[in-house]
Design an enzyme around this catalytic site. Structure first.
Site, PDB file in Angstrom:
ATOM      1  N   ASN A  72      32.488  47.938 -57.125  1.00 43.93           N
ATOM      2  CA  ASN A  72      32.348  47.644 -58.300  1.00 43.93           C
ATOM      3  C   ASN A  72      33.490  46.714 -58.992  1.00 43.93           C
ATOM      4  O   ASN A  72      33.223  45.822 -59.766  1.00 43.93           O
ATOM      5  CB  ASN A  72      32.082  48.795 -59.486  1.00 43.93           C
ATOM      6  CG  ASN A  72      30.627  49.292 -59.100  1.00 43.93           C
ATOM      7  OD1 ASN A  72      29.447  48.694 -58.935  1.00 43.93           O
ATOM      8  ND2 ASN A  72      30.666  50.852 -58.956  1.00 43.93           N
ATOM      9  N   ASN A  73      34.666  47.044 -58.312  1.00 47.10           N
ATOM     10  CA  ASN A  73      35.899  46.091 -58.838  1.00 47.10           C
ATOM     11  C   ASN A  73      35.679  44.730 -58.256  1.00 47.10           C
ATOM     12  O   ASN A  73      36.436  43.915 -58.852  1.00 47.10           O
ATOM     13  CB  ASN A  73      37.155  46.798 -58.177  1.00 47.10           C
ATOM     14  CG  ASN A  73      37.146  48.151 -58.780  1.00 47.10           C
ATOM     15  OD1 ASN A  73      37.112  48.437 -59.685  1.00 47.10           O
ATOM     16  ND2 ASN A  73      38.152  49.028 -57.858  1.00 47.10           N
TER      17      ASN A  73
ATOM     18  N   ASP B  43      32.424  36.866 -49.155  1.00 48.56           N
ATOM     19  CA  ASP B  43      32.908  37.848 -48.280  1.00 48.56           C
ATOM     20  C   ASP B  43      34.052  37.101 -47.352  1.00 48.56           C
ATOM     21  O   ASP B  43      33.883  36.250 -46.955  1.00 48.56           O
ATOM     22  CB  ASP B  43      31.925  38.728 -47.352  1.00 48.56           C
ATOM     23  CG  ASP B  43      31.151  39.745 -48.197  1.00 48.56           C
ATOM     24  OD1 ASP B  43      31.518  39.859 -49.606  1.00 48.56           O
ATOM     25  OD2 ASP B  43      29.914  40.213 -47.709  1.00 48.56           O
TER      26      ASP B  43
ATOM     27  N   ARG C  51      17.396  36.785 -49.426  1.00 47.74           N
ATOM     28  CA  ARG C  51      16.749  37.854 -49.227  1.00 47.74           C
ATOM     29  C   ARG C  51      15.554  38.135 -49.881  1.00 47.74           C
ATOM     30  O   ARG C  51      15.312  37.370 -50.718  1.00 47.74           O
ATOM     31  CB  ARG C  51      17.713  39.283 -49.221  1.00 47.74           C
ATOM     32  CG  ARG C  51      18.773  39.236 -48.587  1.00 47.74           C
ATOM     33  CD  ARG C  51      18.759  39.473 -47.070  1.00 47.74           C
ATOM     34  NE  ARG C  51      19.770  39.473 -46.306  1.00 47.74           N
ATOM     35  CZ  ARG C  51      20.461  38.653 -45.618  1.00 47.74           C
ATOM     36  NH1 ARG C  51      20.024  37.197 -45.772  1.00 47.74           N
ATOM     37  NH2 ARG C  51      21.442  38.882 -44.776  1.00 47.74           N
TER      38      ARG C  51
ATOM     39  N   GLU D 253      26.226  46.274 -53.660  1.00 43.30           N
ATOM     40  CA  GLU D 253      26.971  45.725 -55.049  1.00 43.30           C
ATOM     41  C   GLU D 253      26.325  44.298 -55.125  1.00 43.30           C
ATOM     42  O   GLU D 253      26.211  43.666 -56.162  1.00 43.30           O
ATOM     43  CB  GLU D 253      28.318  45.830 -54.934  1.00 43.30           C
ATOM     44  CG  GLU D 253      29.121  44.582 -54.263  1.00 43.30           C
ATOM     45  CD  GLU D 253      29.158  44.836 -52.656  1.00 43.30           C
ATOM     46  OE1 GLU D 253      29.681  43.789 -52.267  1.00 43.30           O
ATOM     47  OE2 GLU D 253      28.628  45.827 -52.224  1.00 43.30           O
ATOM     48  N   ASP D 254      26.158  43.571 -53.921  1.00 50.00           N
ATOM     49  CA  ASP D 254      25.682  42.172 -53.707  1.00 50.00           C
ATOM     50  C   ASP D 254      24.097  42.316 -54.561  1.00 50.00           C
ATOM     51  O   ASP D 254      23.710  41.459 -55.109  1.00 50.00           O
ATOM     52  CB  ASP D 254      25.700  41.487 -52.468  1.00 50.00           C
ATOM     53  CG  ASP D 254      25.169  42.664 -51.344  1.00 50.00           C
ATOM     54  OD1 ASP D 254      24.696  43.566 -51.733  1.00 50.00           O
ATOM     55  OD2 ASP D 254      25.394  42.124 -50.277  1.00 50.00           O
TER      56      ASP D 254
END
Length: 322
Positions: free
Chosen positions: A166-167, A184, A214, A278-279
């Site tokens: 989450n950071n 990334d 996606r 998270e993504d």
């Protein structure tokens, strides 16, 4: 001289002068001598006109090229007055999630710092072991040497006390741009594709614009509806998508605050516990907040593999970053 001979000579001279061929040749010679200076002058004028035309075209092409380069260098895209957010004109900040190793991170930072519209590099350290001092100094030197904006380079390495994905989307200060490019550390997007996607985002700054599509859909399991997730091959096979991952995507900096302060705690707890998704959460959170679909930009992404050279082996073994 006999009179008959004189008359014969005169007849011959008259016949020669009155010959049609002779008269035509004489007229041609006269007109040729008359028009030669005019033709020469016309040729000179035509040659001068051609030279001026070619020079004008060269100047026009050079002006167009320089204008496009200056516009690209300034990362300028016309405003879209109907947009929810005002488009960013100062480029974008690259938000790198570092979790795959030092070599990948150094290559990623060096690449994105070299892109013309990159205004800042912000690295979120998502590994258990903290980075070495040599790595920090090396990354800073790379950004200082490669960043192409005229402003003072903005580089930050965010190291949290706990490893929590989450950071990755925590708000950070000193941002000069509205645009965030989240990526990334093992993904390299060529600068040309990156700048094109940035221009797409500027035309729709409330949306998420990215390179990794996606899809998800509702399905039934034992009579209970649930969301099913489809990867790239599902997108390719079906020819459709409804989600773009933050693995390589642009979004407005406002969504960092929304993710941190408005995301349901149950979702943040799941992400922290599982160290995943998270993504997906960010993509769905933006879509839910705006009601706008994501935008997929096709591009040839490069997997950021370490360069197998003596220099990088030396870095890997010793951890000494020159």
């Amino acid at each position: 001289m006999p009179m008959s001979a004189i008359i014969g000579i005169r007849d011959v001279v008259v016949d020669e002068l009155s010959s049609p061929a002779k008269q035509k040749a004489a007229n041609k010679s006269f007109h040729s001598s008359r028009w030669t200076p005019l033709l020469r002058r016309d040729r000179q004028l035509l040659a001068g006109t051609k030279v001026k035309l070619v020079l004008g075209l060269l100047i026009l092409c050079a002006t167009f090229y320089m204008t496009s380069r200056i516009s690209s260098f300034m990362c300028w895209i016309p405003d879209n007055t109907s947009a929810v957010f005002s488009p960013s004109k100062g480029g974008y900040a690259v938000l790198i999630n570092a979790r795959k190793g030092n070599l990948l991170l150094t290559q990623s930072v060096a690449h994105y710092a070299s892109c013309v519209c990159t205004d800042a590099i912000h690295v979120v350290w998502s590994e258990t072991d903290p980075p070495s001092k040599n790595l920090k100094a090396y990354l800073k030197r790379v950004v200082l040497s490669k960043l192409q904006t005229g402003l003072k380079p903005n580089f930050k390495l965010d190291i949290s006390k706990e490893v929590n994905l989450n950071n990755r989307f925590k708000p950070f200060a000193d941002l000069r741009t509205d645009a965030i490019f989240s990526v990334d550390d093992d993904v390299i997007v060529p600068c040309s594709f990156l700048d094109f996607a940035f221009s797409v985002w500027q035309s729709a700054p409330s949306a998420m614009v990215g390179f990794v599509p996606r899809m998800h859909w509702l399905d039934l399991k034992n009579g209970v509806p649930y969301h099913k997730y489809g990867g790239w091959w599902r997108v390719w096979w079906m020819g459709t998508y409804n989600m773009v991952l933050s693995r390589a995507a642009f979004f407005h900096k406002k969504y960092l605050d929304l993710y941190t302060h408005a995301m349901p705690p149950s979702i943040q707890d799941y992400i922290a516990r599982e160290r995943n998704c998270e993504d997906i959460a960010m993509s769905l959170h933006i879509a839910n907040a705006t009601g706008a679909p994501p935008i997929w930009v096709k591009a040839d992404l490069t997997k950021n593999a370490p360069l197998l050279s003596f220099k990088f082996y030396f870095l890997l073994i010793t951890g000494d970053y020159p």
